[in-house]
Write a protein that holds these residues in place. Sequence first.
Motif, PDB file in Angstrom:
ATOM      1  N   ALA A 166       0.826  -1.206   0.000  1.00  0.00           N
ATOM      2  CA  ALA A 166       0.000   0.000   0.000  1.00  0.00           C
ATOM      3  C   ALA A 166       0.857   1.251   0.000  1.00  0.00           C
ATOM      4  CB  ALA A 166      -0.934  -0.013   1.205  1.00  0.00           C
ATOM      5  N   GLY A 167       2.088   1.144   0.516  1.00  0.00           N
ATOM      6  CA  GLY A 167       2.995   2.285   0.528  1.00  0.00           C
ATOM      7  C   GLY A 167       3.854   2.398  -0.713  1.00  0.00           C
ATOM      8  N   LEU A 168       3.681   1.488  -1.664  1.00  0.00           N
ATOM      9  CA  LEU A 168       4.436   1.502  -2.916  1.00  0.00           C
ATOM     10  C   LEU A 168       3.529   1.907  -4.067  1.00  0.00           C
ATOM     11  CD1 LEU A 168       6.361  -1.889  -2.542  1.00  0.00           C
ATOM     12  CD2 LEU A 168       7.124   0.384  -1.839  1.00  0.00           C
ATOM     13  N   ASP A 169       4.150   2.234  -5.179  1.00  0.00           N
ATOM     14  CA  ASP A 169       3.375   2.584  -6.374  1.00  0.00           C
ATOM     15  C   ASP A 169       3.270   1.354  -7.261  1.00  0.00           C
ATOM     16  OD1 ASP A 169       2.004   3.904  -8.298  1.00  0.00           O
ATOM     17  OD2 ASP A 169       3.690   5.103  -9.025  1.00  0.00           O
ATOM     18  N   ALA A 170       2.517   0.350  -6.775  1.00  0.00           N
ATOM     19  CA  ALA A 170       2.353  -0.901  -7.514  1.00  0.00           C
ATOM     20  C   ALA A 170       0.996  -0.884  -8.214  1.00  0.00           C
ATOM     21  CB  ALA A 170       2.446  -2.090  -6.574  1.00  0.00           C
ATOM     22  N   ALA A 171       1.019  -0.696  -9.526  1.00  0.00           N
ATOM     23  CA  ALA A 171      -0.228  -0.542 -10.271  1.00  0.00           C
ATOM     24  C   ALA A 171      -0.963  -1.861 -10.444  1.00  0.00           C
ATOM     25  CB  ALA A 171       0.066   0.074 -11.640  1.00  0.00           C
ATOM     26  N   ASP A 172      -0.240  -2.944 -10.668  1.00  0.00           N
ATOM     27  CA  ASP A 172      -0.860  -4.244 -10.953  1.00  0.00           C
ATOM     28  C   ASP A 172      -0.159  -5.302 -10.118  1.00  0.00           C
ATOM     29  OD1 ASP A 172      -2.289  -6.331 -12.050  1.00  0.00           O
ATOM     30  OD2 ASP A 172      -0.965  -6.522 -13.793  1.00  0.00           O
ATOM     31  N   LEU A 173      -0.839  -5.819  -9.109  1.00  0.00           N
ATOM     32  CA  LEU A 173      -0.248  -6.765  -8.166  1.00  0.00           C
ATOM     33  C   LEU A 173      -1.066  -8.050  -8.162  1.00  0.00           C
ATOM     34  CD1 LEU A 173       1.838  -7.307  -5.905  1.00  0.00           C
ATOM     35  CD2 LEU A 173       0.238  -6.226  -4.306  1.00  0.00           C
ATOM     36  N   THR A 174      -0.391  -9.196  -8.388  1.00  0.00           N
ATOM     37  CA  THR A 174      -1.052 -10.499  -8.451  1.00  0.00           C
ATOM     38  C   THR A 174      -0.321 -11.483  -7.545  1.00  0.00           C
ATOM     39  OG1 THR A 174      -1.652 -10.092 -10.767  1.00  0.00           O
ATOM     40  CG2 THR A 174      -1.811 -12.360  -9.983  1.00  0.00           C
ATOM     41  N   PHE A 175      -1.081 -12.345  -6.870  1.00  0.00           N
ATOM     42  CA  PHE A 175      -0.506 -13.381  -6.014  1.00  0.00           C
ATOM     43  C   PHE A 175      -0.830 -14.760  -6.587  1.00  0.00           C
ATOM     44  CE2 PHE A 175      -1.272  -9.702  -3.351  1.00  0.00           C
ATOM     45  CZ  PHE A 175      -0.119  -9.601  -2.593  1.00  0.00           C
ATOM     46  N   ILE A 176       0.173 -15.653  -6.597  1.00  0.00           N
ATOM     47  CA  ILE A 176      -0.030 -17.018  -7.075  1.00  0.00           C
ATOM     48  C   ILE A 176       0.693 -17.982  -6.128  1.00  0.00           C
ATOM     49  CG2 ILE A 176       0.285 -18.649  -8.978  1.00  0.00           C
ATOM     50  CD1 ILE A 176       0.351 -16.352 -10.910  1.00  0.00           C
ATOM     51  N   PRO A 177       0.001 -18.981  -5.574  1.00  0.00           N
ATOM     52  CA  PRO A 177       0.671 -20.003  -4.759  1.00  0.00           C
ATOM     53  C   PRO A 177       1.240 -21.086  -5.669  1.00  0.00           C
ATOM     54  CG  PRO A 177      -1.681 -20.386  -4.743  1.00  0.00           C
ATOM     55  CD  PRO A 177      -1.461 -19.178  -5.618  1.00  0.00           C
ATOM     56  N   ILE A 178       2.528 -21.426  -5.493  1.00  0.00           N
ATOM     57  CA  ILE A 178       3.155 -22.387  -6.393  1.00  0.00           C
ATOM     58  C   ILE A 178       4.083 -23.331  -5.622  1.00  0.00           C
ATOM     59  CG2 ILE A 178       3.150 -20.719  -8.304  1.00  0.00           C
ATOM     60  CD1 ILE A 178       6.223 -20.507  -7.908  1.00  0.00           C
ATOM     61  N   SER A 179       4.470 -24.404  -6.309  1.00  0.00           N
ATOM     62  CA  SER A 179       5.616 -25.215  -5.911  1.00  0.00           C
ATOM     63  C   SER A 179       6.457 -25.384  -7.160  1.00  0.00           C
ATOM     64  CB  SER A 179       5.194 -26.584  -5.366  1.00  0.00           C
ATOM     65  OG  SER A 179       6.330 -27.428  -5.237  1.00  0.00           O
ATOM     66  N   ALA A 180       7.563 -24.630  -7.216  1.00  0.00           N
ATOM     67  CA  ALA A 180       8.421 -24.707  -8.401  1.00  0.00           C
ATOM     68  C   ALA A 180       9.037 -26.091  -8.540  1.00  0.00           C
ATOM     69  CB  ALA A 180       9.515 -23.649  -8.318  1.00  0.00           C
TER      70      ALA A 180
END
Length: 411
Positions: A166-180
């Motif tokens: 919220a304190g950054l200028d992040a226009a598009d933020l997505t979360f993905i749970p993975i196991s590489a």
Amino acid sequence: MDMLRFATAGSVDDGKSTLIGRLLFDSKSIFEDQLAAVERTSAARGEEFTNLALLTDGLRAEREQGITIDVAYRYFATPRRKFIIADTPGHIQYTRNMVTGASTADLAIILVDARKGILEQSRRHAFLATLLRVPHLVVAINKMDLVDYDEAVYERIVAEFTEFAAGLDAADLTFIPISALHGDNVIERSPNMPWYEGPSLLHLLEHVHIASDRNLVDVRFPVQYVIRDEGRGYAGQIAGGVLRPGDEVVHLPSGSATTVERIDGPAGPVEEAFAPMSVALRLAGDIDISRGDLIARPGDRPRAVQDVDATVCWMAPGRTLTAGSKLLVKHTTRTASAEVADLAYRLDVNTLRRDETATELGLNEIGRVSLRADRPLFVDDYARNRRTGGFILVDAETAETVAAGMISPNG
């Protein structure tokens, strides 16, 4: 087919190299002999699985230490899109490497170990990605297999990162749970996490919209090379806007107005050219145009300035940046001599605090400076155009790149 440039970042051992290896392996972008070499090395190290991280950790020093210390570029393609990956190191002493890798990225993937949650390095990399105006930010919460694919763990990390962002200028933020390691949610949606309803990582990479990220409003054409054949042509890469034959343009620094007669692409004349195409312009009239000049619209010109306020990352080991330092500034295709007029503050990239008592910048440190150039530079704010808002500083004697900078009027 368009191209997506993306950078990976994260703390040490968060799985960046393994993730890239998984993308290369599952998209069938490696050769059989490469895979065989990785299998042999994995067996020689006593590992019970094929260590896909070895596909990117190609330097012997990195393999021996088990870390990634340089920016490793990899390439692969799917039927929908081509990709260039910059695998950047996680250590704080390699901040400059992340700046290098992310400076041209359309998207950044920040890996977070599900067991450890958000660490100081995770915050630092997110800040650097937003400082460099990377348009799309993906937080890949990795090693979900080691927390039994627990949705509560994922949601807790999402909430913590969202609060920080919220304190950054992040226009598009997505979360993905993975196991590489096992490929969960990397190429295909994983049955181990039925509670996750979003896309797999590759699906997002294939479909994220990047055309609108580029500035197609402000025409910016830095002249790289003058072609002398049946007339005069001016070759370069379009840094912004759209150009068509018949368009009125202005040459800087002279301010002379003219029109575009023809635009030549690699395969011949084109009726439209836009960023980041490389083309040659044929202009009406006889104007003295040289490398380092810029072509724009008459009513939409960049600022012509000799005094530049910018945020810089110092990249030179064994020396520092101070007020009075004399360097070359390379901005688009233009080079000028410059002096550091003032160092306003040094920025702590972990706490985001400003040290206004700082008198120098050392290796990997970021700060706010004022430069005085010996000739006008044609600039835009970095937030508006990364090409005309960015520059590098070069040591005139050694030709070594010592800093990267981002122009903005306000610190």
